[in-house]
Scaffold this active site. Structure first.
Site, PDB file in Angstrom:
ATOM      1  N   ASP A   1      -0.826  -6.272   5.944  1.00  0.00           N
ATOM      2  CA  ASP A   1       0.097  -5.801   4.966  1.00  0.00           C
ATOM      3  C   ASP A   1       1.539  -5.866   5.224  1.00  0.00           C
ATOM      4  OD1 ASP A   1      -2.302  -4.550   3.800  1.00  0.00           O
ATOM      5  OD2 ASP A   1      -1.815  -2.669   4.861  1.00  0.00           O
TER       6      ASP A   1
ATOM      7  N   LYS B   1       3.166   1.906   0.762  1.00  0.00           N
ATOM      8  CA  LYS B   1       2.575   1.387  -0.573  1.00  0.00           C
ATOM      9  C   LYS B   1       1.368   1.920  -1.027  1.00  0.00           C
ATOM     10  CE  LYS B   1      -0.937  -0.453   2.008  1.00  0.00           C
ATOM     11  NZ  LYS B   1      -2.495   0.047   1.635  1.00  0.00           N
TER      12      LYS B   1
END
Ligand code: C5P
Length: 310
Positions: A145, A17
Site C-alpha cells: 500500500d 486510504k
C-alpha cells in the site's frame, strides 16, 4: 550521488486510504495475493517530521494506540528511511517524529502513509533528489500500500496493490469512518480469507485467478455520483474481517440506519467506511454514531498523496 541538502527539518503529510473496491485473487508463492482494488485517499493524515541526526530514530505521538507502534526496525517509516539512505548511499541518519491520526492496524494504511511520508521527507532533508518513479520503486519494496500513499487521489491498484493507475474521480465523496479500539492484523485477515475459501473448496492458492475492477465502480467515480458508488462498494476481505470481528456487522447496519448510503469494511479492517450522500448527511451520521458511543469521524476524498507542508 550528490546531496544538495538542506534544511534542519522537513514536515510531510500523507493520507490514509479507503478501498472503495477490493477484489482478492489467488495467493502467490511469496504469500501475497493478487489484487484488483480501487484506493481513495481521504482527509485523515499522518504527519511525519524528519530532522537531521547522526543515527536513525522514531518517536510516535497522537493516536491512543500509538503505544502499540514499534520504534525499531519493525517500524515502516524507519525501514523507509534506511532503504532510502542505502539506495542513495547517504551515510547520515534521521530523527523521525510521527504524529498519528490514522487508526493503528485499522485497515486504512496508516503505517504505509508513515513510510511514504518518511521517503518524501528524507529525500528532501538529505537532498537526495530521487525521481517520483524511483521513490515509487522503493515504496513498493516496503509494502503493497505504500506506493498509493505517495500517489494519493483515486487509483486502481493491481499486482499486489502496488501497480497503480490513476482513476478519474469527479467531485468529492463524503465518508464517515467508524474506528475500533483494537486493530486487526492484515496477514491474519488474509489467512482467514484463505481458510474460508478452502472451506468452500475454492482455489485459494491459484495465482492465475484473474481479476478486474468492475466497470460500474469506475463509472460511479467518474460521474462523482455517491449513490451509484454506494451500489458498487465491495471488499473480498470483508467476510474474513467479519469472521474475526462479527460485531462489525452491527456497525455497518448502524451506519445505514443513521443515514449512510452504504458501508464497507476498509481494507483488512476493522475500520468501517460509510459513504454518505453529501457533507451534511455525513455530519448527521457522524453525530448520531458518536452520540451512541462509537468513535466516528467525517472525512472526504480524494485528497493528494504525501506532500511537504513545511
Ligand atoms: O504489503 P504489506 O506489508 O502491507 O502486507 C502485509 C501482509 O498482508 C502481507 O504479509 C500478506 O500477508 C498480506 N497481503 C497479501 N496480499 C497483498 C497484500 C498484503 O496477502 N496483495
Amino acid at each position: 550521488m550528490s546531496f544538495a541538502a538542506s534544511n534542519e527539518s522537513v514536515h510531510v503529510r500523507a493520507p490514509g486510504k479507503i478501498n472503495v473496491y477490493l477484489g482478492v485473487g489467488g495467493r502467490h508463492d511469496d504469500g501475497y495475493h493478487a489484487l484488483a482494488t480501487v484506493f481513495q485517499a481521504v482527509s485523515l493524515y499522518e504527519d511525519v517530521v524528519a530532522r537531521q541526526a547522526d543515527d536513525f530514530s522514531v518517536t510516535v505521538r497522537g493516536a491512543a494506540e500509538a503505544d502499540a507502534v514499534p520504534l525499531d526496525d519493525r517500524n515502516l517509516a524507519m525501514r523507509a528511511a534506511k532503504l532510502l539512505a542505502t539506495a542513495a548511499e547517504y551515510d547520515g541518519g534521521v530523527a523521525l517524529e510521527i504524529r498519528k491520526s490514522v487508526p493503528v492496524a485499522g485497515g486504512m494504511g496508516g503505517g504505509s502513509a508513515d513510510a511514504a511520508a518518511a521517503l518524501v521527507a528524507c529525500d528532501a532533508l538529505w537532498g537526495t533528489g530521487f525521481s517520483p518513479a524511483r521513490l515509487h520503486d522503493l515504496a513498493a519494496r516496503l509494502g503493497a500500500d505504500v506506493p498509493f500513499a505517495l500517489h494519493g487521489g483515486t487509483a486502481v491498484g493491481t499486482g499486489r496493490g502496488d501497480q497503480l493507475n490513476p482513476a478519474l474521480a469527479r467531485g468529492r465523496f463524503d465518508w464517515v469512518l467508524v474506528t475500533s479500539d483494537e486493530g486487526l492484523s492484515t496477514p491474519v485477515v488474509y489467512a482467514e480469507l484463505d481458510r474460508l475459501r478452502d472451506e468452500e473448496g475454492a482455489l485459494a492458492d491459484d495465482p492465475a485467478l484473474s481479476l478486474d475492477v468492475p466497470i460500474p465502480v469506475l463509472q460511479a467515480l467518474r460521474s462523482g455520483d455517491a449513490t451509484q458508488l454506494a451500489a458498487s462498494l465491495h471488499n473480498d476481505l470483508e467476510s474474513a474481517a467479519l469472521s474475526r470481528r462479527p460485531d462489525l456487522q452491527e456497525t455497518l447496519r448502524h451506519g445505514i440506519r443513521a443515514g449512510a448510503l452504504a458501508g464497507v469494511v476498509s481494507g483488512s479492517g476493522p475500520t468501517v467506511a460509510l459513504l454518505c450522500a453529501d457533507p451534511d448527511v455525513a455530519e448527521a451520521v457522524r453525530s448520531t454514531l458518536s452520540e451512541a458511543g462509537r468513535e466516528a469521524l467525517h472525512v472526504h476524498g480524494p485528497v493528494p498523496g504525501a506532500r511537504i507542508v513545511g
